[in-house]
Design a protein around this motif. Structure first.
Motif, PDB file in Angstrom:
ATOM      1  N   ASN A  67     -42.560  31.324  49.893  1.00  0.00           N
ATOM      2  CA  ASN A  67     -41.136  31.588  49.671  1.00  0.00           C
ATOM      3  C   ASN A  67     -40.669  30.815  48.450  1.00  0.00           C
ATOM      4  OD1 ASN A  67     -41.117  33.100  51.961  1.00  0.00           O
ATOM      5  ND2 ASN A  67     -40.299  31.496  53.277  1.00  0.00           N
ATOM      6  N   TRP A  68     -40.121  31.525  47.500  1.00  0.00           N
ATOM      7  CA  TRP A  68     -39.589  30.864  46.302  1.00  0.00           C
ATOM      8  C   TRP A  68     -38.071  30.822  46.405  1.00  0.00           C
ATOM      9  CZ3 TRP A  68     -38.600  33.162  40.915  1.00  0.00           C
ATOM     10  CH2 TRP A  68     -38.353  32.134  39.991  1.00  0.00           C
ATOM     11  N   ILE A  69     -37.446  31.994  46.341  1.00  0.00           N
ATOM     12  CA  ILE A  69     -36.000  32.074  46.588  1.00  0.00           C
ATOM     13  C   ILE A  69     -35.797  33.240  47.554  1.00  0.00           C
ATOM     14  CG2 ILE A  69     -33.704  32.100  45.526  1.00  0.00           C
ATOM     15  CD1 ILE A  69     -35.012  31.604  42.831  1.00  0.00           C
ATOM     16  N   PRO A  70     -36.015  33.011  48.875  1.00  0.00           N
ATOM     17  CA  PRO A  70     -35.958  34.118  49.838  1.00  0.00           C
ATOM     18  C   PRO A  70     -34.605  34.821  49.871  1.00  0.00           C
ATOM     19  CG  PRO A  70     -36.862  32.131  50.840  1.00  0.00           C
ATOM     20  CD  PRO A  70     -36.347  31.728  49.498  1.00  0.00           C
ATOM     21  N   SER A  71     -33.519  34.095  49.553  1.00  0.00           N
ATOM     22  CA  SER A  71     -32.171  34.679  49.643  1.00  0.00           C
ATOM     23  C   SER A  71     -31.990  35.858  48.687  1.00  0.00           C
ATOM     24  CB  SER A  71     -31.113  33.615  49.356  1.00  0.00           C
ATOM     25  OG  SER A  71     -31.327  33.059  48.060  1.00  0.00           O
ATOM     26  N   ILE A  72     -32.733  35.854  47.560  1.00  0.00           N
ATOM     27  CA  ILE A  72     -32.646  36.996  46.636  1.00  0.00           C
ATOM     28  C   ILE A  72     -33.979  37.751  46.564  1.00  0.00           C
ATOM     29  CG2 ILE A  72     -30.734  36.123  45.238  1.00  0.00           C
ATOM     30  CD1 ILE A  72     -32.796  35.136  43.193  1.00  0.00           C
ATOM     31  N   ASN A  73     -34.788  37.564  47.621  1.00  0.00           N
ATOM     32  CA  ASN A  73     -36.011  38.354  47.805  1.00  0.00           C
ATOM     33  C   ASN A  73     -37.048  38.114  46.694  1.00  0.00           C
ATOM     34  OD1 ASN A  73     -37.389  40.048  49.513  1.00  0.00           O
ATOM     35  ND2 ASN A  73     -36.736  41.930  48.495  1.00  0.00           N
ATOM     36  N   LEU A  74     -37.211  36.853  46.299  1.00  0.00           N
ATOM     37  CA  LEU A  74     -38.219  36.493  45.295  1.00  0.00           C
ATOM     38  C   LEU A  74     -39.272  35.597  45.934  1.00  0.00           C
ATOM     39  CD1 LEU A  74     -36.035  35.805  42.119  1.00  0.00           C
ATOM     40  CD2 LEU A  74     -37.445  37.807  42.587  1.00  0.00           C
ATOM     41  N   TYR A  75     -40.518  36.016  45.816  1.00  0.00           N
ATOM     42  CA  TYR A  75     -41.637  35.286  46.412  1.00  0.00           C
ATOM     43  C   TYR A  75     -42.728  35.090  45.369  1.00  0.00           C
ATOM     44  CZ  TYR A  75     -39.344  36.639  50.761  1.00  0.00           C
ATOM     45  OH  TYR A  75     -38.425  36.830  51.759  1.00  0.00           O
ATOM     46  N   TYR A  76     -43.536  34.054  45.601  1.00  0.00           N
ATOM     47  CA  TYR A  76     -44.701  33.812  44.748  1.00  0.00           C
ATOM     48  C   TYR A  76     -45.931  34.263  45.536  1.00  0.00           C
ATOM     49  CZ  TYR A  76     -48.461  31.144  42.522  1.00  0.00           C
ATOM     50  OH  TYR A  76     -49.634  30.766  41.930  1.00  0.00           O
ATOM     51  N   THR A  77     -46.558  35.337  45.089  1.00  0.00           N
ATOM     52  CA  THR A  77     -47.701  35.917  45.808  1.00  0.00           C
ATOM     53  C   THR A  77     -48.909  35.979  44.890  1.00  0.00           C
ATOM     54  OG1 THR A  77     -46.154  37.321  47.024  1.00  0.00           O
ATOM     55  CG2 THR A  77     -48.481  37.904  47.159  1.00  0.00           C
ATOM     56  N   ILE A  78     -50.062  35.519  45.400  1.00  0.00           N
ATOM     57  CA  ILE A  78     -51.306  35.640  44.633  1.00  0.00           C
ATOM     58  C   ILE A  78     -52.349  36.376  45.463  1.00  0.00           C
ATOM     59  CG2 ILE A  78     -50.966  33.614  43.155  1.00  0.00           C
ATOM     60  CD1 ILE A  78     -52.852  32.058  45.037  1.00  0.00           C
ATOM     61  N   GLY A  79     -53.286  36.998  44.778  1.00  0.00           N
ATOM     62  CA  GLY A  79     -54.376  37.719  45.416  1.00  0.00           C
ATOM     63  C   GLY A  79     -55.176  38.427  44.331  1.00  0.00           C
ATOM     64  N   ILE A  80     -56.405  38.808  44.643  1.00  0.00           N
ATOM     65  CA  ILE A  80     -57.235  39.477  43.630  1.00  0.00           C
ATOM     66  C   ILE A  80     -57.868  40.734  44.203  1.00  0.00           C
ATOM     67  CG2 ILE A  80     -57.755  37.367  42.342  1.00  0.00           C
ATOM     68  CD1 ILE A  80     -60.582  37.464  43.667  1.00  0.00           C
ATOM     69  N   ASP A  81     -58.146  41.686  43.311  1.00  0.00           N
ATOM     70  CA  ASP A  81     -58.966  42.837  43.652  1.00  0.00           C
ATOM     71  C   ASP A  81     -60.145  42.872  42.678  1.00  0.00           C
ATOM     72  OD1 ASP A  81     -57.775  43.614  41.316  1.00  0.00           O
ATOM     73  OD2 ASP A  81     -57.042  45.545  42.054  1.00  0.00           O
ATOM     74  N   GLY A  82     -60.889  43.965  42.686  1.00  0.00           N
ATOM     75  CA  GLY A  82     -62.087  44.028  41.837  1.00  0.00           C
ATOM     76  C   GLY A  82     -61.784  43.939  40.356  1.00  0.00           C
TER      77      GLY A  82
END
Length: 491
Positions: A71-86
């Motif tokens: 959760n970065w700024i949940p009140s304005i629906n901003l999140y920090y998300t990481i992940g990888i694909d091929g």
């Protein structure tokens, strides 16, 4: 729970460069050897953790893996998300590998402000890894632009000639101005959709007009980074002035950010606009391949020769990406990885010559095979890899790109093939002028072949280029489902 989170190899890959920066910041500036050692250990550990990503990667799915959301700024629906694909997996591996080589090649050549130089490279590695693993449009933009700061300092402070400050500003301003339109598009998207989460935006249907406007805004940013003609002016100058390690990371990774942006954002988010603008991309790419190849033939600076050849190779990449079929896209990704290895190796070879003789002007070099045979063998191999010789990584990438393009337009394939012939011309001509002929002893009295450190820097690149060329399926397996998932979003 927190300890389990940190067992995620992607988290370890992300934080290790930052831990290296923290360690460097407490070491006295005068202790140069310890600074180098700490930086080398940090990049080696990062590379080791990135290998665990490959080992644990599940190649039977197109879903993002090793994901984490904060959760970065949940009140304005901003999140920090990481992940990888091929697709992003191999760009992270390429970044972490080349960073190890950058620290090693700078071991003796950088004399001033060593601690600050190493901190810049670790910061650059952190930003680049984030660019390839973050799954949020806003965070991608932040890290995409943050890469400019350490690179600007590396070129401007540790560059090799008088024009280094001008080249650094040119690089910074060109790429920053190109990205301002992308920022405006990003804000518009956020206010329309209510989030910048990439996995939500992929399935949001923008109107055709909005797709075209947003696509052009993103194109202005990615085309400068690749760079496509006519947005390429900054590249030869930045390469010519950057230190060897700076050129390696610039050619090896930074030029791939534009291609990655097209694959990750432009094509899946704006599929109709991507199809609509395909003729424009094809036209610019063919011009880039032919113009850059012909320009390469008349260059006299060794670094500018490789820089212009990079523009030509990236023209192949953009043709492959916008062929919008499986073979073309997989070929373009392999070609980006291959170019990252081959061009980096060639810049390392030029750096070896520059460290000894303090010039990169071609006319001073001749007959080096007589006095530097090991260097000559490495240079021959990388030259053949650069022209796409069968058995090397570039051949597989270019072959798949041509197979993909052939299904769409045979005339386009013909012009792209002319680019391959011109590539062979400038590559072999460069090798011939540097390696054969009479020694110009009126310029240089002493010659030294590659040192043990330089040998072990060039050897892994040789091995990986051969591995990718002879057994490409080990790379294509991981790419396959991610690319299929990308194509399905176009349908």
């Amino acid at each position: 729970m927190l300890s389990l989170e940190f067992l995620n190899p992607l988290i370890l890959v992300c934080i290790t460069p930052l831990l290296g920066i923290v360690a460097l910041s407490v070491i006295p500036t005068t202790n140069r050897y310890l600074c180098r050692l700490v930086a080398l250990n940090a990049v080696c550990l990062t590379f080791l953790f990135s290998l665990f990503l490959w080992i644990q990667f599940d190649s039977t799915t197109a879903l993002f893996q090793f994901s984490s959301t904060y959760n970065w700024i949940p009140s304005i629906n901003l999140y920090y998300t990481i992940g990888i694909d091929g697709i992003s997996l191999f760009f992270i591996l390429l970044t972490t590998l080349l960073m190890v080589l950058c620290i090693l090649v700078s071991w003796g050549s950088v004399k001033s402000l060593i601690k600050e130089y190493l901190i810049c490279f670790l910061l650059l590695e952190f930003f680049l890894i984030q660019v390839f693993c973050v799954l949020d449009l806003l965070w991608f933009y932040i890290f995409f632009e943050s890469v400019l700061i350490p690179m600007f300092l590396i070129v401007g402070i540790w560059g090799s000639r008088e024009r280094k400050v001008r080249a650094a500003y040119q690089f910074f301003l060109y790429t920053l101005i190109g990205s301002l339109l992308m920022l405006l598009a990003l804000l518009t998207i956020y206010f329309e959709v209510g989030t910048t989460d990439l996995q939500v935006l992929w399935y949001y249907n923008f109107t055709e007009l909005k797709q075209i406007i947003f696509w052009l805004a993103f194109f202005s940013s990615f085309a400068v980074k690749i760079p496509m003609i006519p947005f390429h002016i900054w590249l030869p100058e930045a390469h010519a002035e950057a230190p060897t390690a700076g050129s390696v990371i610039l050619a090896g990774v930074l030029l791939k950010m534009g291609g990655y942006g097209f694959l990750r954002f432009s094509i899946p988010m704006f599929p109709e606009a991507s199809i609509y603008f395909t003729p424009l991309i094809f036209t610019l790419s063919i011009i880039a391949i032919l113009y850059a190849s012909l320009t390469t033939l008349r260059q006299v600076d060794l670094k500018k020769i490789i820089a212009y050849s990079s523009i030509s190779h990236m023209g192949f990449v953009t043709i492959g990406i916008f062929s919008l079929n499986l073979q073309g896209i997989e070929g373009s990704i392999l070609l980006m990885l291959s170019h990252g290895l081959v061009s980096s190796a060639l810049f390392l070879c030029v750096g070896i010559l520059y460290d000894r003789h303090k010039t990169r002007i071609l006319k001073y070099y001749s007959g080096l095979m007589q006095v530097m045979p090991i260097f000559g063998i490495f240079f021959l191999f990388f030259t053949f890899a650069n022209l796409g010789f069968p058995g090397t990584s570039s051949f597989i990438g270019e072959f798949l790109v041509l197979v993909g393009v052939f299904q769409i337009n045979r005339i386009l394939t013909f012009f792209a093939s002319i680019g391959m012939i011109l590539g062979a011309a400038y590559s072999i001509w460069l090798f011939n002028r540097v390696s054969f002929g009479g020694l110009k002893t009126q310029y240089f009295l002493s010659f030294q072949d590659v040192s043990r450190r330089e040998f072990w820097i060039l050897l892994p690149l040789t091995f990986i280029i051969l591995w990718m060329g002879i057994y490409p399926i080990s790379f294509l397996n991981e790419l396959h489902f991610s690319v299929i998932g990308l194509i399905e979003q176009l349908l």
